[in-house]
Design an enzyme around this catalytic site. Structure first.
Site, short mmCIF file in Angstrom:
data_model
loop_
_atom_site.label_atom_id
_atom_site.label_comp_id
_atom_site.label_asym_id
_atom_site.label_seq_id
_atom_site.Cartn_x
_atom_site.Cartn_y
_atom_site.Cartn_z
N ARG A 171 0.84 -1.21 0.00
CA ARG A 171 0.00 0.00 0.00
C ARG A 171 0.87 1.25 0.00
O ARG A 171 0.55 2.26 -0.59
CB ARG A 171 -0.95 0.00 1.22
CG ARG A 171 -1.72 1.32 1.35
CD ARG A 171 -2.96 1.27 2.23
NE ARG A 171 -2.85 0.41 3.39
CZ ARG A 171 -2.10 0.66 4.47
NH1 ARG A 171 -1.39 1.77 4.54
NH2 ARG A 171 -2.04 -0.19 5.46
N LYS B 75 -8.87 5.84 -19.04
CA LYS B 75 -9.26 6.30 -20.37
C LYS B 75 -8.08 6.19 -21.35
O LYS B 75 -7.60 5.10 -21.58
CB LYS B 75 -9.83 7.71 -20.26
CG LYS B 75 -10.81 7.89 -19.08
CD LYS B 75 -12.05 7.04 -19.20
CE LYS B 75 -12.91 6.98 -17.94
NZ LYS B 75 -13.27 8.25 -17.33
N TYR C 25 -17.04 15.75 -15.44
CA TYR C 25 -17.39 14.34 -15.39
C TYR C 25 -18.49 14.14 -14.34
O TYR C 25 -18.38 14.66 -13.22
CB TYR C 25 -16.13 13.53 -15.04
CG TYR C 25 -16.40 12.07 -14.85
CD1 TYR C 25 -16.73 11.27 -15.94
CD2 TYR C 25 -16.33 11.48 -13.60
CE1 TYR C 25 -16.99 9.92 -15.77
CE2 TYR C 25 -16.58 10.13 -13.42
CZ TYR C 25 -16.91 9.36 -14.50
OH TYR C 25 -17.17 8.04 -14.34
N ASP D 128 -8.16 18.54 -14.54
CA ASP D 128 -8.41 17.15 -14.95
C ASP D 128 -8.04 17.06 -16.43
O ASP D 128 -8.71 17.63 -17.29
CB ASP D 128 -9.89 16.82 -14.71
CG ASP D 128 -10.23 15.37 -15.05
OD1 ASP D 128 -9.53 14.77 -15.88
OD2 ASP D 128 -11.23 14.85 -14.50
C1 LIG Z 1 -13.72 8.74 -16.09
C2 LIG Z 1 -13.38 10.09 -15.65
C3 LIG Z 1 -13.13 10.37 -14.30
C4 LIG Z 1 -13.28 9.33 -13.21
O1 LIG Z 1 -12.32 8.34 -13.34
P1 LIG Z 1 -12.54 6.80 -12.88
O2 LIG Z 1 -11.27 6.15 -13.29
O3 LIG Z 1 -13.74 6.29 -13.61
O4 LIG Z 1 -12.75 6.81 -11.41
C5 LIG Z 1 -12.76 11.66 -13.97
N1 LIG Z 1 -12.66 12.64 -14.91
C6 LIG Z 1 -12.90 12.40 -16.21
C7 LIG Z 1 -12.76 13.50 -17.19
C8 LIG Z 1 -13.27 11.13 -16.63
O5 LIG Z 1 -13.52 10.90 -17.92
#
Ligand SMILES: *Cc1c(COP(=O)(O)O)cnc(C)c1O
Length: 379
Positions: free
Chosen positions: A46, A192, A98, A167
Site C-alpha cells: 500500500r 481512459k 465528469y 483534470d
Molecule cells: C472517467 C473520468 C473520471 C473518473 O475516473 P474513474 O477512473 O472512472 O474513477 C474523472 N474525470 C474524467 C474526465 C473522466 O472521464
C-alpha cells in the site's frame, strides 16, 4: 528526451535481477527486511510497490512533473485530492465536469460542509473569491467539449491564493500539459486514454509542488486508494503507445466531426477542432491537437436513442479513450447524476469516443445509423 521516448523508457530500466526488458508485475503485498527497519525502500505494497513506482515516474515525466502519485481510480485520485482541504473551505469548479466528480462534490463533500461554486467554461476566469482553497477545471469539458482557458484560470486561482487542479483526462499530456500553463496539480482517470485499451481502472495525480506532493504521498498510503501491481503495469504498458494512439484518435475524430458537421440529421457538432467551435482558437493555444472525443446534438431525444441503438462499430457503453469506438447518451448514462443541475446535459446529446479503427469504417457506421434513425424513432 522527447515525449515518445520517455513514454517507453522513463522509470523503466531493465530489471536488475533478470534483465527483463519490461518492468515486472511485482505481485506482492510485502517485502522481506534484512533486519528491523532495513529494507530496499519497500516494506508494504500500500505504501510502495516497484511496478507502481515505475508508472509514477513515467507518467510524471510525461506531464512535465517532478512528482506523480498513482491511485486505484480517477475518483480515488479526486477523493484523495479533496483531503488537501478542510470542511468549510471553498472550491470553484467548472460546471461541465465528469458526472462522477459532480456527484462526489455535490452528494459527498457538500453535505460535509465544503462549499462549491459552479461556473461555466466561458466565464471561468472571472474573479475567484479570496476564501477559495481550490479551483477545479476539466478541459476539454465532458460531455460538451467546451474549453477552459488554463492560463487565465491559473492567474485567477493564484490571485485568490488557491491552487488550480486540471483534470487532463480528455487531452492527455500528449496534447496538453497544464503544469506548463500554470496549473498546480494535474489529475487523471488513467482508465481512459492512458490505459487506452478499456481493460483497467486507475487514477493519477502529478505536481511540481513539493509540499503538495509530500502531503499526497502521505494521503496515498494513509487513505489507501492505491492501484494493484497488475493495474499499474497495464497503465504503464498503455503509456508506451500513447503518442501513436493519440495521433490516430485525433485524425479519426477530425474525420468523424467533419462528416457529422455536413449531415442533415445532425443539429450541431461539438468538437474543438472545428473552426466553427467558439473555443477553437483557445483550444489551439493550449492543446497541440483536439483529441478523440466528439459530441453532437441529434434532432430529438428519440433520434438520439435510435442512433445509439443502430451503430454497430460504435459500441453503446460508458467510458472513453480505448482503442475501440464507443457511443453513449450522457443525459441517461455518464451524466445522469447532473439531471437536476441547471447545467444538465441536453437530452438529445450524443457523445462519441472515436477509436483507432479505420476512419472509413467509422464514418460508414455512423452514416448507416443516421439514415435509419428518424424512421426507426417514429416507428
Ligand atoms: C472517467 C473520468 C473520471 C473518473 O475516473 P474513474 O477512473 O472512472 O474513477 C474523472 N474525470 C474524467 C474526465 C473522466 O472521464
Amino acid at each position: 528526451m522527447d515525449f515518445e521516448t520517455r513514454a517507453i523508457h522513463e522509470g523503466q530500466e531493465p530489471d536488475p535481477a533478470t534483465g527483463s526488458v519490461t518492468v515486472p508485475i511485482y505481485q506482492t503485498s510485502t517485502y522481506v527486511q534484512e533486519e528491523v527497519g532495513k529494507h530496499k525502500g519497500y516494506d508494504y505494497s500500500r505504501v510502495a510497490n516497484p511496478t507502481r513506482t515505475a508508472l509514477q515516474a513515467c507518467l510524471a515525466s510525461l506531464e512535465g512533473a517532478e512528482h506523480g502519485v498513482a491511485f486505484s481510480s480517477g475518483l480515488g485520485a479526486t477523493t484523495t485530492l479533496m483531503h488537501l482541504l478542510n470542511p468549510g473551505q471553498r472550491v470553484v469548479a467548472v460546471n461541465d465536469v465528469y458526472g462522477g466528480v459532480y456527484r462526489m462534490f455535490k452528494q459527498v463533500y457538500e453535505p460535509k460542509g465544503y462549499r462549491f461554486e459552479w461556473r461555466s467554461a466561458a466565464e471561468f476566469a472571472a474573479h475567484v473569491p479570496g476564501d477559495t482553497a481550490l479551483v477545479w477545471v476539466e478541459t476539454p469539458t465532458n460531455p460538451l467539449l467546451n474549453i477552459v482557458d488554463i492560463r487565465a484560470a491559473a492567474e485567477a486561482a493564484h490571485a485568490a491564493g488557491a491552487i488550480l487542479v486540471v483534470d487532463n483526462t480528455f487531452a492527455t499530456p500528449f496534447l496538453q500539459r497544464p503544469l506548463e500553463l500554470g496549473a498546480d496539480v494535474v489529475v487523471h482517470s488513467t482508465t481512459k486514454y492512458l490505459g487506452g485499451h478499456s481493460d483497467v481502472v486507475g487514477g493519477f495525480v502529478a505536481t511540481n509542488d513539493p509540499t503538495i506532493a509530500e502531503r499526497l504521498l502521505f494521503l496515498q498510503k494513509s487513505l489507501g486508494a492505491v492501484p494493484g501491481p497488475f493495474d499499474a503495469w497495464l497503465v504503464l504498458r498503455g503509456l508506451k503507445t500513447l503518442a501513436v494512439r493519440m495521433e490516430r484518435h485525433c485524425e479519426n475524430a477530425r474525420r468523424v466531426a467533419a462528416f457529422l458537421d455536413e449531415h442533415p440529421a445532425v443539429e450541431r457538432v461539438l468538437y474543438p477542432g472545428l473552426e466553427s467551435h467558439p473555443d477553437h482558437e483557445l483550444a489551439r493555444s493550449q492543446m497541440s491537437d483536439f483529441g478523440g472525443m466528439v459530441s453532437f446534438l441529434a434532432q430529438s431525444e428519440e433520434d438520439a436513442l435510435s442512433i445509439c441503438r443502430l451503430t454497430k462499430l460504435f459500441a453503446l457503453a460508458e467510458s472513453l479513450g480505448g482503442v475501440e469506438s464507443l457511443i453513449e447518451l450522457p443525459a441517461r448514462m455518464t451524466h445522469a447524476s447532473t439531471a437536476d443541475a441547471p447545467f444538465a446535459a441536453p437530452r438529445e446529446l450524443i457523445r462519441l469516443s472515436v477509436g483507432i479503427e479505420s476512419a472509413d469504417d467509422l464514418v460508414a457506421d455512423l452514416e448507416a445509423a443516421l439514415v435509419q434513425a428518424p424512421a426507426s424513432s417514429r416507428s
